[in-house]
Structures are given as structure tokens and as C-alpha cells.
Design an enzyme around this catalytic site. Sequence first.
Site, PDB file in Angstrom:
ATOM      1  N   LYS A 125      -8.277   5.525 -19.396  1.00 35.32           N
ATOM      2  CA  LYS A 125      -8.619   5.945 -20.761  1.00 35.32           C
ATOM      3  C   LYS A 125      -7.444   5.686 -21.703  1.00 35.32           C
ATOM      4  O   LYS A 125      -7.107   4.552 -21.940  1.00 35.32           O
ATOM      5  CB  LYS A 125      -9.020   7.426 -20.762  1.00 35.32           C
ATOM      6  N   TYR A 143     -15.607  16.854 -15.167  1.00 34.26           N
ATOM      7  CA  TYR A 143     -16.065  15.483 -14.948  1.00 34.26           C
ATOM      8  C   TYR A 143     -17.028  15.476 -13.751  1.00 34.26           C
ATOM      9  O   TYR A 143     -16.698  16.018 -12.691  1.00 34.26           O
ATOM     10  CB  TYR A 143     -14.833  14.613 -14.672  1.00 34.26           C
ATOM     11  N   ASP A 184      -6.590  18.250 -14.409  1.00 36.69           N
ATOM     12  CA  ASP A 184      -6.992  16.906 -14.815  1.00 36.69           C
ATOM     13  C   ASP A 184      -6.674  16.806 -16.313  1.00 36.69           C
ATOM     14  O   ASP A 184      -7.378  17.358 -17.153  1.00 36.69           O
ATOM     15  CB  ASP A 184      -8.484  16.689 -14.541  1.00 36.69           C
ATOM     16  N   ARG A 221       0.848  -1.207   0.000  1.00 32.91           N
ATOM     17  CA  ARG A 221       0.000   0.000   0.000  1.00 32.91           C
ATOM     18  C   ARG A 221       0.877   1.247   0.000  1.00 32.91           C
ATOM     19  O   ARG A 221       0.504   2.290  -0.536  1.00 32.91           O
ATOM     20  CB  ARG A 221      -0.965   0.029   1.193  1.00 32.91           C
TER      21      ARG A 221
HETATM   22  C1  LIG Z   1     -12.729   9.155 -16.689  1.00 34.03           C
HETATM   23  C2  LIG Z   1     -12.294  10.424 -16.118  1.00 34.03           C
HETATM   24  C3  LIG Z   1     -11.991  10.523 -14.752  1.00 34.03           C
HETATM   25  C4  LIG Z   1     -12.178   9.382 -13.794  1.00 34.03           C
HETATM   26  O1  LIG Z   1     -11.402   8.290 -14.077  1.00 34.03           O
HETATM   27  P1  LIG Z   1     -11.769   6.782 -13.681  1.00 34.03           P
HETATM   28  O2  LIG Z   1     -10.549   6.055 -14.048  1.00 34.03           O
HETATM   29  O3  LIG Z   1     -12.995   6.418 -14.459  1.00 34.03           O
HETATM   30  O4  LIG Z   1     -12.049   6.778 -12.206  1.00 34.03           O
HETATM   31  C5  LIG Z   1     -11.548  11.746 -14.275  1.00 34.03           C
HETATM   32  N1  LIG Z   1     -11.412  12.806 -15.085  1.00 34.03           N
HETATM   33  C6  LIG Z   1     -11.694  12.738 -16.395  1.00 34.03           C
HETATM   34  C7  LIG Z   1     -11.518  13.954 -17.235  1.00 34.03           C
HETATM   35  C8  LIG Z   1     -12.147  11.554 -16.970  1.00 34.03           C
HETATM   36  O5  LIG Z   1     -12.443  11.508 -18.271  1.00 34.03           O
END
Ligand SMILES: *Cc1c(COP(=O)(O)O)cnc(C)c1O
Length: 389
Positions: free
Chosen positions: A204, A108, A181, A55
Site C-alpha cells: 500500500k 482485514y 497491523d 531465503r
Molecule cells: C492490504 C492489507 C493487508 C494485506 O496485504 P497484502 O500486501 O495485500 O498481502 C493486511 N492488512 C491490511 C490492513 C491491509 O490493508
Amino acid sequence: MKGPTRVNHPPKVDVPSDNRPLVAPIYQSVKFTFDSVAESEKLNRGEREGYVYSRVSNPTLRQLELTLATLQGREDCLVTASGVAAVNLALLALCKQGDHVVVFAEMYQPTRYMVRRLLARFGVEHTMLSIEDTDAIEATLASKPTQAVIFESPSNPLLKVADITRIAAAARAHGALTVLDNTFAGLHNHGELDIDLYVHSLTKFAAGHGDVMGGAIIGSKKLLASLQRDLVVLGATLDPNTAFLIQRGLKTYFVRIERQARSALAIARYLEQHEKVERVYYPGLKSHPQHALAARQMKDSGAVVTFELASRVDPARFADSLRLFAISASLGSTESLVQPGQLMMPRDLNEQERKWAGITDRTIRLSIGLEDEADLLEDLEQALAASDS
Ligand SMILES: *Cc1c(COP(=O)(O)O)cnc(C)c1O
């Protein structure tokens, strides 16, 4: 040694130090051991390198973290079990009661939820703005002491491009930290800009195959070290096996991004001239209101294309008619995906904020995969032809 002892103390296979596996193995072990208490104590006192408990750290995770830090052009990284964990841990570690954060309607949805509902419960205030309104961002930062500005560029799904240089300068001038982000733009973009922390959903484009979830927080050694303790205790740890798969996915990251962005531009151009399409949102098109800013700020325009269908097209019928684009949430798979506006409606926003978010029941978001470009264009053509309302 009897069987029950042997299976728990199997023969050690040491790989000679001049004979390495070409691909790093998965350290699928929660615990790490030393041969003496003295060495364990040294590690605890920070007098030597090493691992204790996964962890806190694990060599497979560490390899992924160092790879991601280099790609984003920063010193250090902490990987997490998902993208939302990265966003939320960063915010929790940065903020305390009485702090103020700036957040955006175009973000998001779970990030908005985190700021509006969860952080609010712990006495963190926020101002919600539109990412397009850089003047309002500057004015807010100038008038209200702010701990952090969290934002995205390009935004989801309308691909509005934030003026990152101006936002970062205003934040720096007024003592606020910037959290970008960077999931949509990717690890290869925005590294040269003055951002304190990058957060990513590795689920993604980074992992890229739609089969694992992960997240990352990337920044300077100093800032990450100051957050490390909180992050470890919050416990959104990535599994080593998943880290290995993300590391593997990253090997084709640049090839995938280049190919997907090229197909995305061709598709955006095709849609723009189509009589059944009212408007296309893609930063790589000259018609995009921030095309010049995007060209300055990003190396490519990404693999997401969003557009508005003309009123005589039925959006659900259009999505249903596509054969190669799967109706699916999320993005960044090798398969192309489609998401109609009716499945992306932001229910937590008020009327003004919904206007900023800009999603209508005619909005369509495409995530372009690795299929042949001509096949994708043909599929869009037949679906547009088949979907008059
Ligand atoms: C998908 C996404 C997230 C969250 O990611 P997960 O891996 O689904 O928890 C956060 N910010 C953006 C811009 C995203 O497209």
C-alpha cells in the site's frame, strides 16, 4: 576459458571500497560464496557476518529491513512476500495449540480467515470483539490467558481508531503479546506506543505505486530472533528486485503521505457539508467520534476517506461516474481509488459482527492519490450531481 565456461564465470568487476554507488545495487543472487570452507563454517557457527542463501537473508532485503525498522522506531524487521504473509507468519510463529488470541470483526478479511479457519484447525482458540469496545478487550484479557492480541488502527474501511495505549497496557498486564497491523496508519505512526510486533502490507503506502507487493514484521531484536527460524522455514521470501522497488518507493514516502493526507482532509471536509452525503468517517474531522484520540495517537489522519451516501444517490452510479477515481480494491496508489460498499461486504461475519464492521450498501471508500486536489474535488462534485437514483 571456452565460451560455456566464460559465461558462467564472467570477469569480476570489483568496485573500490572508497567508490560506492549512490544507490545500493540489487543483489539479484540466491547464493553467496566464500573463498574457503573455513569461512563458510564460521558463518554457520554464527562467528562472522555474511550471507549464504537469499531465503534466509540477502543484502538488498537487509537494507530494506533496516530502513523499515528505523521508520517504525524498532530494532529489527523481517520482510515478506506480501502483507498477508507478514500477518500470517507472525501469528503462526507466535501461537501453538491451546493458545488463545483476540481478534476483531473490523479487521482485514484474510486475517480473520487466518485466525478463524486456519489457526482453529491447529487448536488455537480466539475471541472476536469490536475494536471500539476497549472495556470488552480488557475484560477478555483479564479473564482468559491470551497469547496475542492482533488489531488494526484505523480500521478498514470505517476508520475506527483503537485506543492503543489502553489495549497495550491491558495486554502487558496479562502477559499477552500485541500485534498491530499498522498498514493504515503507516510506518511513521504508533512507534512510541508499547507494541510488541508491527505488521505491515508494504503493497500500500510504503511501496506506494501499486506495482509491487510486500510485507514486513517489525519488533525488537530479541523477539524477531525468536521467530526468525520459523519465519525462514515458512518461506514467504521477498524477491530482491521487489525489495529494491519498495526501497525506491520509500524515498518519496513522507512527501506522498503529507500530500495525500492534506488532500484527504480537504475532501473529507467537502463531503461533510454536501447534501448528498449522510456521514463522513475521517479521523481528522472534528465530527469523528474518536477525533481527540486520533489527534493524540497519530501524526496525521491518513489518505483514506470513507463516507455514507444519502439514500437518493445510487452508489454504483456514483462510482461509475467518477473519472479520476478508479474502481479498485486496495489503497495507497498514486492514482485515487474508489470502492463501493457492495464490493466490500464481509460475508464471513455473523449479524452482530457485521454491525461492528459497519459496512452498508451506501458506504464508499476513497483512497486519495497524488492528483491535484481541486481536480479531485471537481470530480467528486460532478459524480455526486450525476448519480441520483
Ligand atoms: C492490504 C492489507 C493487508 C494485506 O496485504 P497484502 O500486501 O495485500 O498481502 C493486511 N492488512 C491490511 C490492513 C491491509 O490493508
